[in-house]
Design a protein around this motif. Structure first.
Motif, short mmCIF file in Angstrom:
data_model
loop_
_atom_site.label_atom_id
_atom_site.label_comp_id
_atom_site.label_asym_id
_atom_site.label_seq_id
_atom_site.Cartn_x
_atom_site.Cartn_y
_atom_site.Cartn_z
N LEU A 213 6.17 -1.08 -8.94
CA LEU A 213 6.18 -0.33 -7.69
C LEU A 213 4.76 0.19 -7.43
O LEU A 213 4.20 0.93 -8.26
CB LEU A 213 7.16 0.83 -7.76
CG LEU A 213 8.63 0.45 -8.05
CD1 LEU A 213 9.50 1.70 -8.05
CD2 LEU A 213 9.14 -0.55 -7.03
N THR A 214 4.19 -0.22 -6.31
CA THR A 214 2.79 0.14 -5.99
C THR A 214 2.72 0.79 -4.62
O THR A 214 3.31 0.28 -3.64
CB THR A 214 1.90 -1.13 -6.00
OG1 THR A 214 2.02 -1.77 -7.27
CG2 THR A 214 0.45 -0.76 -5.74
N ALA A 215 2.02 1.91 -4.52
CA ALA A 215 1.85 2.62 -3.24
C ALA A 215 0.43 2.38 -2.71
O ALA A 215 -0.55 2.49 -3.44
CB ALA A 215 2.10 4.10 -3.44
N THR A 223 -2.00 12.23 -0.99
CA THR A 223 -1.74 11.54 -2.26
C THR A 223 -0.31 11.05 -2.31
O THR A 223 0.58 11.57 -1.63
CB THR A 223 -1.98 12.47 -3.47
OG1 THR A 223 -1.10 13.59 -3.38
CG2 THR A 223 -3.43 12.95 -3.51
N VAL A 224 -0.12 10.04 -3.11
CA VAL A 224 1.22 9.51 -3.43
C VAL A 224 1.31 9.42 -4.94
O VAL A 224 0.35 9.01 -5.59
CB VAL A 224 1.46 8.13 -2.78
CG1 VAL A 224 2.85 7.62 -3.13
CG2 VAL A 224 1.30 8.21 -1.26
N THR A 241 2.29 13.51 -0.58
CA THR A 241 1.74 14.85 -0.30
C THR A 241 0.54 14.72 0.63
O THR A 241 -0.57 14.32 0.22
CB THR A 241 1.32 15.54 -1.60
OG1 THR A 241 2.41 15.55 -2.51
CG2 THR A 241 0.85 16.97 -1.33
N PRO A 242 0.70 15.05 1.95
CA PRO A 242 -0.45 15.00 2.87
C PRO A 242 -1.42 16.15 2.56
O PRO A 242 -1.03 17.19 2.03
CB PRO A 242 0.19 15.18 4.24
CG PRO A 242 1.66 14.96 4.03
CD PRO A 242 1.95 15.39 2.63
N GLU A 259 12.04 5.42 7.89
CA GLU A 259 11.88 6.77 8.40
C GLU A 259 10.85 7.54 7.57
O GLU A 259 10.87 7.49 6.34
CB GLU A 259 13.22 7.49 8.38
CG GLU A 259 13.16 8.88 8.99
CD GLU A 259 14.53 9.55 8.98
OE1 GLU A 259 14.60 10.75 9.33
OE2 GLU A 259 15.53 8.88 8.64
N THR A 260 9.94 8.24 8.29
CA THR A 260 8.91 9.00 7.57
C THR A 260 9.52 10.18 6.85
O THR A 260 10.49 10.79 7.30
CB THR A 260 7.83 9.49 8.54
OG1 THR A 260 8.44 10.31 9.55
CG2 THR A 260 7.10 8.32 9.20
N ALA A 261 8.96 10.48 5.70
CA ALA A 261 9.43 11.62 4.88
C ALA A 261 8.37 11.94 3.87
O ALA A 261 7.32 11.26 3.77
CB ALA A 261 10.73 11.25 4.19
N ASP A 262 8.57 13.02 3.14
CA ASP A 262 7.61 13.41 2.10
C ASP A 262 7.91 12.77 0.76
O ASP A 262 7.23 13.06 -0.24
CB ASP A 262 7.62 14.94 1.94
CG ASP A 262 7.04 15.66 3.16
OD1 ASP A 262 6.25 15.00 3.88
OD2 ASP A 262 7.39 16.82 3.39
N SER A 263 8.91 11.87 0.75
CA SER A 263 9.22 11.12 -0.48
C SER A 263 10.02 9.89 -0.12
O SER A 263 10.60 9.80 0.96
CB SER A 263 10.02 11.99 -1.47
OG SER A 263 11.29 12.31 -0.95
#
Length: 266
Positions: A213-215, A223-224, A241-242, A259-263
């Motif tokens: 799994l690569t971001a 950061t991710v 984390t923006p 859908e956008t989210a923080d995770s």
């Protein structure tokens, strides 16, 4: 005088008048005439047990001892049968007339066969067969291992069809501790060639399929959480984390917008 030998005996020697007369081949009786008797006489007769001829044969792949011998009438005789274990044989049968000893295990490699009270010429015959082996299968993880037969004859080969279970792949295969080449990690056939031992082992290790799994992101804007590797069927959450004053504008997984989210959890 009528001299009659008992059954199983024959006249060996007759002595009269100090003279010894040997007789052979008279099994039942013989007649000795003594004429012109002029004084007391002693007649001595010796009897000897008949000899029975014992012959022993095999179909090869082993030995029998003795193979040709003579024994006294009415006595017992024992032969020793030994299988050719170097080439994977065991004793199958030993037969003499109506007397038979049989064996269907690999353990029968040496046997003493006794005939009691032998009264005729007798033949003994021994046969041998190749050993049959059962190969043990050890399995780790989810998958199946199927042998092409329940047992294998000494010196022959046995195929094993190996198929990985859901979320698994064939990691490694060992035959008696020696790692084998795997043609396909999902399903393959491995051959155990020239089986010559009774305790052979095929060991198969199935492991879970790993996924990387690569971001990908602009690290100047946030950061991710770290890239990682997870096993098939497991879960993993990326934390996004923006930076201060920033927000998640878009999020996609394998090129597909979500859908956008923080995770995001896989």
């Amino acid at each position: 005088f009528d001299v009659i030998a008992d059954e199983g005996s024959h006249i060996d020697t007759v002595i009269w008048n100090g003279e010894t007369h040997a007789y052979t081949g008279h099994v039942m009786d013989d007649i000795f005439g003594v004429t012109h008797i002029a004084h007391d006489m002693d007649i001595y007769v010796a009897f000897t047990l008949d000899k029975m001829h014992l012959t022993a044969t095999t179909d090869g792949n082993g030995t029998i001892n003795p193979t040709d011998t003579l024994i006294d009438y009415g006595t017992s005789a024992t032969v020793v049968v030994v299988a050719d274990t170097n080439n994977g044989y065991h004793i199958a049968t030993i037969t003499s007339g109506e007397q038979t000893w049989s064996n269907n295990t690999n353990e029968g490699t040496v046997h003493e066969f006794t005939l009691n009270s032998v009264t005729t010429d007798t033949a003994i015959h021994a046969t041998f067969e190749l050993n049959n082996y059962t190969v043990e299968v050890e399995k780790e993880g989810e998958g199946t291992v199927t042998a092409s037969a329940e047992t294998v004859v000494h010196g022959e080969s046995l195929d094993f069809t190996i198929t990985a279970g859901d979320c698994h792949f064939i990691d490694s295969v060992f035959i008696n501790g020696v790692e084998q080449t795997i043609a396909d990690n999902n399903t393959t056939v491995v051959t155990y060639s020239n089986v010559v031992i009774p305790d052979g082992v095929v060991r198969v290790v199935f492991s879970k399929i790993p996924y990387d799994l690569t971001a990908t992101y602009d690290n100047t804007q946030g950061t991710v959480s770290n890239d990682t590797t997870v096993s098939c069927g497991d879960s993993h959450t990326f934390v996004i984390t923006p930076n201060t004053g920033m927000h998640v504008e878009s999020l996609s997984v394998d090129g597909t917008p979500v859908e956008t989210a923080d995770s995001y959890t896989f």
